[in-house]
Design an enzyme around this catalytic site. Sequence first.
Site, PDB file in Angstrom:
ATOM      1  N   ASP A  40       0.832  -1.197   0.000  1.00 25.70           N
ATOM      2  CA  ASP A  40       0.000   0.000   0.000  1.00 25.70           C
ATOM      3  C   ASP A  40       0.871   1.253   0.000  1.00 25.70           C
ATOM      4  OD1 ASP A  40      -2.036   1.870   0.369  1.00 25.70           O
ATOM      5  OD2 ASP A  40      -3.144   0.561   1.717  1.00 25.70           O
ATOM      6  N   ASP A  41       0.709   2.106  -1.020  1.00 24.27           N
ATOM      7  CA  ASP A  41       1.419   3.389  -1.095  1.00 24.27           C
ATOM      8  C   ASP A  41       2.937   3.244  -1.236  1.00 24.27           C
ATOM      9  OD1 ASP A  41      -1.039   4.557  -0.834  1.00 24.27           O
ATOM     10  OD2 ASP A  41      -0.585   5.669   0.995  1.00 24.27           O
ATOM     11  N   CYS A  78      -6.084   4.063  -3.994  1.00 22.46           N
ATOM     12  CA  CYS A  78      -6.208   2.683  -3.538  1.00 22.46           C
ATOM     13  C   CYS A  78      -7.362   1.867  -4.112  1.00 22.46           C
ATOM     14  CB  CYS A  78      -6.311   2.718  -2.023  1.00 22.46           C
ATOM     15  SG  CYS A  78      -6.706   1.166  -1.274  1.00 22.46           S
ATOM     16  N   LYS A 132      -6.092  -5.846   3.584  1.00 18.61           N
ATOM     17  CA  LYS A 132      -6.943  -4.700   3.278  1.00 18.61           C
ATOM     18  C   LYS A 132      -7.928  -4.998   2.148  1.00 18.61           C
ATOM     19  CE  LYS A 132      -6.533   0.195   1.946  1.00 18.61           C
ATOM     20  NZ  LYS A 132      -5.578   1.307   1.831  1.00 18.61           N
ATOM     21  N   HIS A 134     -11.161  -2.741   1.258  1.00 20.58           N
ATOM     22  CA  HIS A 134     -11.385  -1.384   0.731  1.00 20.58           C
ATOM     23  C   HIS A 134     -12.173  -1.371  -0.582  1.00 20.58           C
ATOM     24  CE1 HIS A 134      -9.625   2.963   0.698  1.00 20.58           C
ATOM     25  NE2 HIS A 134     -10.845   2.879   1.207  1.00 20.58           N
ATOM     26  N   HIS A 233       1.164   2.281   4.077  1.00 22.84           N
ATOM     27  CA  HIS A 233       0.250   3.423   4.155  1.00 22.84           C
ATOM     28  C   HIS A 233       0.449   4.168   5.472  1.00 22.84           C
ATOM     29  CE1 HIS A 233      -3.576   5.608   4.131  1.00 22.84           C
ATOM     30  NE2 HIS A 233      -3.793   5.196   2.881  1.00 22.84           N
ATOM     31  N   ASP A 292      -0.330  -0.440  -4.936  1.00 21.05           N
ATOM     32  CA  ASP A 292      -1.656  -0.024  -5.395  1.00 21.05           C
ATOM     33  C   ASP A 292      -1.632   1.351  -6.047  1.00 21.05           C
ATOM     34  OD1 ASP A 292      -1.202   1.358  -3.026  1.00 21.05           O
ATOM     35  OD2 ASP A 292      -3.230   1.116  -2.269  1.00 21.05           O
ATOM     36  N   ASN A 293      -0.619   2.140  -5.766  1.00 20.85           N
ATOM     37  CA  ASN A 293      -0.449   3.455  -6.391  1.00 20.85           C
ATOM     38  C   ASN A 293       0.954   3.947  -6.045  1.00 20.85           C
ATOM     39  OD1 ASN A 293      -2.831   4.005  -3.985  1.00 20.85           O
ATOM     40  ND2 ASN A 293      -0.802   4.880  -3.622  1.00 20.85           N
ATOM     41  N   LYS A 314       1.225   9.986  -5.359  1.00 22.86           N
ATOM     42  CA  LYS A 314      -0.114   9.415  -5.186  1.00 22.86           C
ATOM     43  C   LYS A 314      -1.144  10.530  -5.323  1.00 22.86           C
ATOM     44  CE  LYS A 314      -3.039   7.348  -1.561  1.00 22.86           C
ATOM     45  NZ  LYS A 314      -3.086   6.850  -0.166  1.00 22.86           N
TER      46      LYS A 314
END
Length: 518
Positions: A40-41, A78, A132, A134, A233, A292-293, A314
């Site tokens: 994540d991130d 995300c 996660k 989401h 994240h 994810d990004n 992001k």
Amino acid sequence: MGGRMTFTRFSARLAIIFSLFHIAASTSAAKPHILFIVADDLGWNDVGWHGSEIKTPVLDALATGGMTLEQYYVQPVCSPTRTSILTGRYPIRYGLLHHVYPNGARLALPLNETLLPQKLNEVGYRSHMIGKWHLGFYSWKHTPTYRGFETFYGFLGGAEDYFKHSSGAGQSLPTVTGSSGLDLRNQTTADFTKAGVYSTPLFAGEAQRIIRNHAATSSGTPLFLYLAFQAVHSPQEVPQAYVDPYMKTISDTNRRKFAGMVSCLDEAIGNVTTTMKEMGMWNKTLVIFTTDNGGPVHTFSAIGSSNWPLRGSKHTLWEGGVRGTAFFYGSMVKKGGKYAGLMHATDMFATVISAAGGNTNGTLPLDGMDHYLRIIAGEVTSPRDEVLFNYDPYAPHGNSSSGCCGYAGLRQGEWKLLVDPGGPDGWYQPGNVSQSLGREGVSSGNRTVYLFNPVTDPTEHHDVAKENPDVVKKLMDRLNEYIKQAVPEGSQKTDPESDPAKHGGAWTPWVKDIDVFE
């Protein structure tokens, strides 16, 4: 004559034997265990194989021993990337146009979308999810164990505390005053027993448990393990032991703590892969790793990540926001290769299904394409020539430096068109030292349009929109075709009935299934 006939029959039988062997081998190879890891991130410059000062020995060994994805794109935030991976369809198809699925809103991935685990289950896989989600959770039918996953351990929303496992509503969107609650579930049961346990090793430990149990009870069945870590994240939280090794090498405090978070993630992935080796599953496992990004830098949730030398962050459509850090690894994958084919997160759906020997029959029309044979062979060409980055109809908040809304973008061949791509839009070295911009784009009505060639200019220093008006028009026309297809988004307003205080202190689906209509 008789001798010749005998030889001919022998040759025919031999051909049949080799043919059957090839089919059996192909069938076996088509059903590897699949370990799909989402970070994540994670920024472009946050891993060792991209030259980062952060130590990621486990990920480096997998990336350099497998096939890295060099022109792979994700969405700028995300939820849209995760839905792209799990459906094979662009977010415009189901109304995920603006930002993410916020806690407390009656928004979720529609139930008519077929998810990746559902297709894998059709060809004999046992599918498990950790981490996660989401993808929205206002009803139980929208949650993992109702959408193809046999088990789920993790959290349903977006961002939360790594130790307390709690989060608030809406993530800066309209909220219920004071609404905050636990977001950690074992299947459908809220897990209040893990307070103080850092989520990265917690999720890795659960993955190890799933792997051991699978080896003991289902050794002849392929495993699909979707492991979506909370890391890295925000918030900036990690045990100090992971930060200490960087005390002398990274001076920026944000970057140093972030490095500790990445190192903990790297160690956790190593623990999972070690368990697969111990269980005798490793040589039959395909590992897919993706962010994810891009990393958030400078202003938006800045936690010390870096996309250097790529531009932006992001929440933006600059390469730093949408060029994804990713690789494939496994005994079936060519070692030490770089796949330069144009690829998007939506392609993961068809590519994974192809690796599993399945098919995409019965899904809604896909945007994603199958890259599997190209990736494992290290080919240069791609089945796709175009990528839609995003379309967000919301007006920007005042100017491009505010980011996160009002943008659109398209890659076609070597060209990349950006419309109000958002900010931060600089080049940020580790420590978030920004370089000046120096390019302003061209005006198109009330919007700013940019054109780049990311093949020759991956850092987006040279806007060539003015020099190529015909290309701009062609791509704008194509972008408008996508915009006409976009499904309107529902309200992101928080429903007061979602307040965790009304559900035992935990974020819980609150709409009765009888009320679910989408």
